[in-house]
Design a protein around this motif. Structure first.
Motif, short mmCIF file in Angstrom:
data_model
loop_
_atom_site.label_atom_id
_atom_site.label_comp_id
_atom_site.label_asym_id
_atom_site.label_seq_id
_atom_site.Cartn_x
_atom_site.Cartn_y
_atom_site.Cartn_z
N LYS A 273 0.84 -1.20 0.00
CA LYS A 273 0.00 0.00 0.00
C LYS A 273 0.87 1.25 0.00
O LYS A 273 1.85 1.35 0.75
CB LYS A 273 -0.88 0.04 1.24
CG LYS A 273 -1.97 -1.01 1.32
CD LYS A 273 -2.69 -0.92 2.66
CE LYS A 273 -3.78 -1.97 2.81
NZ LYS A 273 -4.36 -1.97 4.17
N SER A 274 0.50 2.21 -0.82
CA SER A 274 1.08 3.53 -0.71
C SER A 274 0.56 4.18 0.57
O SER A 274 -0.41 3.70 1.16
CB SER A 274 0.70 4.39 -1.92
OG SER A 274 -0.68 4.74 -1.83
N ILE B 264 -10.43 -9.63 10.67
CA ILE B 264 -9.08 -9.79 10.13
C ILE B 264 -9.14 -9.99 8.62
O ILE B 264 -8.43 -9.31 7.85
CB ILE B 264 -8.38 -11.00 10.79
CG1 ILE B 264 -8.12 -10.70 12.28
CG2 ILE B 264 -7.07 -11.33 10.07
CD1 ILE B 264 -7.75 -11.93 13.08
N ASP B 265 -9.99 -10.90 8.17
CA ASP B 265 -10.03 -11.21 6.74
C ASP B 265 -10.64 -10.09 5.92
O ASP B 265 -10.42 -10.01 4.70
CB ASP B 265 -10.81 -12.51 6.53
CG ASP B 265 -10.07 -13.72 7.10
OD1 ASP B 265 -8.85 -13.61 7.34
OD2 ASP B 265 -10.72 -14.76 7.34
N GLY C 95 -5.52 -12.47 4.62
CA GLY C 95 -5.55 -12.85 6.02
C GLY C 95 -4.16 -12.79 6.63
O GLY C 95 -3.24 -12.18 6.09
N LEU C 96 -4.01 -13.41 7.80
CA LEU C 96 -2.70 -13.51 8.45
C LEU C 96 -1.98 -14.76 7.96
O LEU C 96 -2.61 -15.72 7.51
CB LEU C 96 -2.87 -13.54 9.96
CG LEU C 96 -3.33 -12.20 10.57
CD1 LEU C 96 -3.81 -12.40 12.01
CD2 LEU C 96 -2.23 -11.15 10.50
N PRO D 100 2.47 -7.14 9.25
CA PRO D 100 2.98 -6.97 7.87
C PRO D 100 1.88 -7.09 6.83
O PRO D 100 1.89 -6.37 5.81
CB PRO D 100 4.01 -8.10 7.75
CG PRO D 100 4.43 -8.40 9.14
CD PRO D 100 3.22 -8.16 10.00
N GLU D 101 0.93 -8.00 7.06
CA GLU D 101 -0.13 -8.23 6.06
C GLU D 101 -1.05 -7.04 5.88
O GLU D 101 -1.69 -6.89 4.83
CB GLU D 101 -0.96 -9.46 6.47
CG GLU D 101 -0.20 -10.77 6.44
CD GLU D 101 0.57 -11.08 7.70
OE1 GLU D 101 1.07 -12.20 7.84
OE2 GLU D 101 0.65 -10.18 8.58
#
Length: 489
Positions: free
Chosen positions: A324-325, A426-427, A433-434, A484-485
Motif C-alpha cells: 500500500k502507498s 481480520i479477513d 488474512g494472516l 505486515p499483512e
C-alpha cells in the motif's frame, strides 16, 4: 518483507467465475481505494465483466472538480502583505486538496487513474508554486484519466505547471532547453533509451520552442509566442520539416506506436497487477494489453477494462502482492471501515501521507515515486504504525458505536463466537488474512482480552451487543495495523 515473485499464469481471457467477496475486495482495492462491506456484498455473485463495465462507465462519466474562484488568478490577485498572501495561498491549496481527496474516496477508477498519471506525468508543486497552475494540471489529469493517451500527452505538455516544471517556459529559439523533450521520450512515452536518440531530443526541443513567459513567470498562464519559436527545419525520428509542438507528438505516435503501447501497458500492469513485470508470465499479458491499446487508437479505458476483467487479474497469486502507498493505507481504511469522516479527516490523511513519503502533487523527482518497497523502511514503517493508531484513536473518540457496527457488518449481527467475529474482521482488512494459525491466535487473544476474566466465553453468553465489544474491535484493529499483512493490497 521479501518482494513477491510473479508466478501468475492466468491469461488475459475473461474471468468467468461469479465473484466471491475476496475477489470483489481485490477489485476495489486495485481500481479504487477499496470499499465498504455493503459495496462488497453488492458485487458478490456478479460477473467480472458486468461489474468492471459498470465501474469503468462510472469512471468515464465522473465529473471533474469544478473551477474554484481562484482558478485563473495570477500573483496580482493576492494581497501585498506577505502573511496574508501566504495564508490565502495555503487556504486555496487546502480547498483543492480536500476536493481531490474526496474525489479519490468517491470516484474509484477515475481518480485512482488521475493519481496514477500524476506520478507518470510528474510535476512538483514546490517548483512552480502556483495554485492556478495546480488546478489546471489536476483538471487535465481528471479529464484525460481514461481518455485518449495521445491527446493526454499533448494536453499535459501545455499545462503551465508542466511548462514551468520542465523549463518549457524558458525554451526559446535562441537558447533551446532540452528538459521537456528528454522526459517526453524517456519517462512519458517510450522509456529510457528506447526508440529515440540524443539528436531526436535536441531537434524536438527546437520544435517545442515558443511557449515562454518573460513576464510574471511564477503565476501567469504560459502561452505560445511565435516570435520565440524556431522555424528552421528539424529532423525528428527520421522526419524532416518545420515542425512545431503538435508535429512532435504526431511524429512520436506515428513512428513509435508499438514502443509507446508496450511501455504504458507495462506501467499499468505493474500498478494494477504485480510490481514484477519482467517475469515471463507477465510478458504475454503486457503484449496483449499493448495490442488492445493499438487497436483502440491509444484509448486507455479499453486496455484497463480488458485487464481488470481477466483471469490474470483475478488469479489468487495477484491478490495481496502490492504494498500500500501511504494514501492507500489511510483511504483504504476509511472506505473499508465505513467510519464517519469529515473534510478534516481527508486533509489529515493527505498530511499524514506526506510525512511518510507521499506528498500529493509533489513527488520526489521527475521520475516519481517508485512505489512498493520504496514505501517500507525503518522510518516509514514506524510512521505508518503510529499514524494509523492516531486515526483509530480519533475514530474511537468520535463514536465508539461505529466499531461495534464494523464487527456486525463483518460477521453478522447474530454471530456469538468471538473467534469467528475476530477472524471476519481480520479477513476483511487483510487481502490474504494472516500468514499462520499462530498469527490468528495472537490476534484473537487481543480481541478476547476485555472479557477474558468474566467467564462470558465459557458460558456462551458473549455477543456483539455487550458494552465493551466496541473496545474489542478497537483493540484488534490497533493490533492489525502493525501486522505486515496490513501493509498489502
Amino acid at each position: 518483507m521479501q518482494p513477491f515473485v510473479n508466478c501468475n499464469t492466468g491469461s488475459l481471457a475473461p474471468y468467468t467465475t461469479p465473484l466471491d467477496a475476496s475477489k470483489v475486495r481485490h477489485l476495489y482495492r486495485r481500481l479504487g481505494f477499496s470499499a465498504s462491506v455493503d459495496v462488497i456484498n453488492q458485487g458478490v455473485g456478479q460477473s467480472a465483466n458486468a461489474l468492471v463495465d459498470t465501474l469503468v462507465g462510472q469512471a468515464v462519466n465522473a465529473p471533474v472538480i469544478p473551477p474554484p474562484a481562484w482558478s485563473e488568478w495570477t500573483n496580482a490577485n493576492y494581497p501585498e502583505d506577505d502573511d496574508l498572501r501566504r495564508q490565502l495561498r495555503r487556504a486555496q491549496r487546502e480547498e483543492l486538496y480536500t476536493a481531490y481527496g474526496n474525489a479519490l474516496l468517491n470516484n474509484n477508477l477515475r481518480d485512482r487513474m488521475s493519481f496514477f498519471w500524476s506520478n507518470h506525468f510528474v510535476t512538483e508543486y514546490g517548483v512552480y508554486d502556483c495554485n492556478s497552475f495546480l488546478y489546471e494540471y489536476v483538471n487535465c489529469l481528471q479529464r484525460n484519466a481514461l481518455g485518449n493517451f495521445k491527446t493526454f500527452v499533448s494536453e499535459i505538455g501545455l499545462t503551465s505547471a508542466m511548462l514551468r516544471y520542465l523549463d518549457g517556459a524558458f525554451n526559446n529559439r535562441n537558447r533551446p532547453n532540452e528538459n521537456y523533450a528528454r522526459e517526453l521520450y524517456e519517462l512519458f512515452t517510450l522509456g529510457e533509451g528506447v526508440g529515440y536518440t540524443e539528436e531526436d531530443i535536441i531537434e524536438a526541443a527546437r520544435a517545442l520552442t515558443g511557449y515562454v513567459n518573460r513576464g510574471e513567470v511564477g503565476c501567469t498562464k504560459i502561452t505560445f509566442n511565435p516570435e520565440r519559436h524556431d522555424t528552421d527545419p528539424k529532423t525528428i525520428m527520421g522526419q524532416t520539416g518545420n515542425w512545431g509542438y503538435e508535429d512532435v507528438i504526431d511524429i512520436l505516435f506515428d513512428q513509435r506506436a508499438d514502443q509507446i503501447a508496450f511501455y504504458i501497458s507495462k506501467k499499468l500492469y505493474m500498478f494494477f497487477v504485480h510490481p514484477d513485470a519482467l517475469a515471463a508470465e507477465a510478458q504475454p499479458i503486457i503484449n496483449g494489453m499493448a495490442a488492445t491499446f493499438l487497436a483502440n487508437n491509444f484509448e486507455i479505458a479499453p486496455v484497463l477494462a480488458e485487464l481488470l476483467k481477466s483471469e490474470h487479474f483475478f488469479d489468487d497469486t495477484a491478490i495481496g502482492v502490492i504494498i500500500k502507498s501511504p494514501l492507500d493505507l489511510y483511504l483504504n481504511f476509511i472506505k473499508e471501515s465505513n467510519f464517519a469522516y469529515t473534510d478534516g479527516t481527508v486533509v489529515n490523511a493527505i498530511d499524514a501521507a506526506s510525512m511518510i513519503g507521499q506528498e500529493v502533487f509533489d513527488p520526489v523527482d521527475v521520475a516519481g515515486w517508485q512505489r512498493d518497497r520504496q514505501w517500507i523502511n525503518t522510518n516509514y514503517i514506524i510512521g505508518r504504525w503510529l499514524t494509523m493508531e492516531v486515526f483509530l484513536e480519533q475514530f474511537f473518540a468520535a463514536n465508539t458505536e461505529q466499531f461495534r457496527q464494523l464487527g456486525i457488518a463483518a460477521a453478522g449481527a447474530a454471530e456469538s463466537d468471538p473467534n469467528v467475529v475476530a477472524r471476519a474482521i481480520i479477513d476483511k482488512f487483510l487481502p490474504k488474512g494472516l500468514l499462520t494459525d499462530a498469527d490468528y491466535e495472537r490476534a484473537i487473544v487481543v480481541f478476547r482480552e476485555p472479557y477474558e476474566d468474566n467467564n462470558i466465553y465459557e458460558t456462551g453468553s458473549w455477543n456483539m451487543m455487550l458494552e465493551d465489544t466496541p473496545s474489542q474491535v478497537y483493540l484488534l484493529l490497533l493490533h492489525l495495523v502493525r501486522e505486515p499483512e496490513f501493509q498489502l493490497k
